[in-house]
Design a protein around this motif. Sequence first.
Motif, mmCIF file in Angstrom:
data_model
loop_
_atom_site.group_PDB
_atom_site.id
_atom_site.type_symbol
_atom_site.label_atom_id
_atom_site.label_comp_id
_atom_site.label_asym_id
_atom_site.label_seq_id
_atom_site.Cartn_x
_atom_site.Cartn_y
_atom_site.Cartn_z
ATOM 1 N N GLY A 73 14.160 -10.162 -5.878
ATOM 2 C CA GLY A 73 14.883 -9.947 -6.478
ATOM 3 C C GLY A 73 14.427 -11.971 -7.142
ATOM 4 O O GLY A 73 15.499 -12.450 -7.673
ATOM 5 N N LYS A 74 13.037 -12.452 -6.282
ATOM 6 C CA LYS A 74 13.026 -13.600 -6.564
ATOM 7 C C LYS A 74 11.746 -14.014 -7.302
ATOM 8 O O LYS A 74 10.971 -12.945 -7.447
ATOM 9 C CB LYS A 74 13.152 -14.971 -5.687
ATOM 10 C CG LYS A 74 14.895 -14.698 -5.087
ATOM 11 C CD LYS A 74 15.004 -16.038 -4.702
ATOM 12 C CE LYS A 74 16.048 -16.318 -3.612
ATOM 13 N NZ LYS A 74 16.717 -16.461 -2.494
ATOM 14 N N ILE A 75 11.466 -14.640 -8.688
ATOM 15 C CA ILE A 75 10.301 -15.090 -8.905
ATOM 16 C C ILE A 75 9.383 -15.273 -7.417
ATOM 17 O O ILE A 75 9.501 -16.383 -7.398
ATOM 18 C CB ILE A 75 9.761 -15.714 -10.437
ATOM 19 C CG1 ILE A 75 10.560 -14.355 -11.383
ATOM 20 C CG2 ILE A 75 8.427 -15.484 -10.499
ATOM 21 C CD1 ILE A 75 10.667 -15.187 -11.686
ATOM 22 N N LEU A 76 8.123 -14.967 -7.142
ATOM 23 C CA LEU A 76 7.434 -15.507 -6.069
ATOM 24 C C LEU A 76 6.123 -16.630 -7.110
ATOM 25 O O LEU A 76 6.145 -17.640 -6.055
ATOM 26 C CB LEU A 76 7.061 -14.812 -5.066
ATOM 27 C CG LEU A 76 6.629 -14.777 -3.822
ATOM 28 C CD1 LEU A 76 8.026 -15.495 -3.029
ATOM 29 C CD2 LEU A 76 5.787 -13.367 -3.311
ATOM 30 N N MET A 77 5.889 -16.003 -7.300
ATOM 31 C CA MET A 77 4.500 -16.624 -8.269
ATOM 32 C C MET A 77 4.588 -16.539 -9.328
ATOM 33 O O MET A 77 5.774 -15.460 -10.280
ATOM 34 C CB MET A 77 2.962 -16.160 -8.000
ATOM 35 C CG MET A 77 3.268 -16.345 -6.780
ATOM 36 S SD MET A 77 1.435 -15.448 -6.209
ATOM 37 C CE MET A 77 1.902 -15.481 -3.984
#
Lengths: 249, 308
Positions: free
Chosen positions: B210-214
Amino acid sequence: MIKALIKRRLWLWKNRLISSISIAFIFPILIILLIIVPFKSIILYSLSGIIYESWVYPGFIFLITSIGIFPLLYRDFFDLRIHQKLLANIALTPYSKSTIIYSYLVCAILEAIFFGFIAAIIYSLFIPTNLIFLDYSILLFLVTLHLFLLGNFFITMCLSINSISIMWIAIFCSFIFITLGNGFILEFEFFPQIMESILRYQPFSFSYQSFHMFLSLNIVDWKLISITLLIVYFWILFNGFFLRKKFQQ
Amino acid sequence: MAASITLKKVGKIIGGKTILAGLSFGIEKGSLVAVVGLNGAGKSTLLKLLSGFENPNYGQVFLHGLDMNKRRNETRKLIGYVPYENDLDPWLTLEENILFNAELFNVKSDIAKKQIRKYSTLLGFNNQLNQTAFKVSGGIHKKTMLVRSLIHNPDILILDEPTGYMDAESIRLTWDLIKDLRGDKSIIYVSNSLNEIEQAHDRILVFDNGKILMDGHLDTLLESTIEYHQFQIEFELLTDDLYKQLKNIPTVVSPNRLDNTFHFYGRTRDVFFDVISKAPNEKKIDLNLKKLGLRDLLDSEFAGKGLD
């Protein structure tokens, strides 16, 4: 939106022309042959002394249209919804959910009235009727009002249930109630007194009672009509809210 | 460039589980953005939020500066959405399905029909427009949904697996169209086909939990995250002893083996010679040196911990 829904309904009729037309004709004939014909041998006259087959004619129209409104609402609000088709796409269009509900109701009612129109023609081929133009106008108005109420009930039912087996039981119960619990083919006086009171005061019978009051006394019962209108209005809002919740929007 | 889509601390919780956690990012007008990640990473949920299909539990989504929650009817006209699953009316023809949407968005019938002809020709299914939807294949469904999403000329296209169920030729035609639309429309899509993403993107959002990693263009992401080369040497016989020796070379990163093939990464090409010099007498059958791609980037070791 109503125009779009009507167009789609016409396309669907065109794409399934033979089955749709067949049902429009077979269904009223079955009701006449399997319900009205045997009933008129049992109940010769209504309690107010009218020949049963003449008395039952408006009830027959109410009954046909009540069932005729169901396919469109069932298809879109239950069948296509549980299979994640179409309704989700419609929910993304720039209309409020209440507008969507209202538009569906109008479209379904037009289709039901078309069914009712065919049924009325077929009925008059079997049994002569003595309604005049004004009676038909009032009938049309009250049938429409009744269908707005019933359509809302069907939408709530279709949105509440997610399982096909439960849906079929619910449909069966609903159709028994529609057929026998609204005074369409059996007068309320045939039921025990408590049942009679309950059925008389349930809103699905208000429009039909109003029509019979108009036929027998030439009085339009604005109280019953106003109550029905009010219920319809709030039920549309509720169904709009319910639809929104269903889509978590 | 002006932002077409802006998310401010957007979160989505489903059944007590956080699917999207406080996302904040913007998408420029006219850009082509790919969203990738593992199953359950929150990619499709993100698309559902952007399309207005679902509401976030907290945070705000703006389209062209309009709050999606407060200006629903206006923002919905800006969006064309292609869901993952076929949601066409099975008993309408493909053309009727699209025309129905045109009616819903008040697009004039003659304009809609022209658009349908144009796009269906580009996508190579114009001769199937009169087929009932339930009779055609999944790839044709997907193309129909793509045309349907374009029929009201939206500024933003949201596509969940735009080439799902398609054959190779259809995939090519679909990407040609999508790339053609880039610049005129902001396009955000989810795909599991990494090759397709490598070929078509201005920016990639890599999702995890659920998060933007890149976030960035593939070249930038590769440069900033993994300046590595990938090597593969196939020996005639890779013994356990030899494998242990090779994997203990300090410059070799993430070594592993498959039968007689030794697979490893290195920061410079010289690492290759370090390995070769450790096994001068072993017979080599095949050699391979590869520039890293998106698949390598998404490999859990890369995305999670990095090579180091």
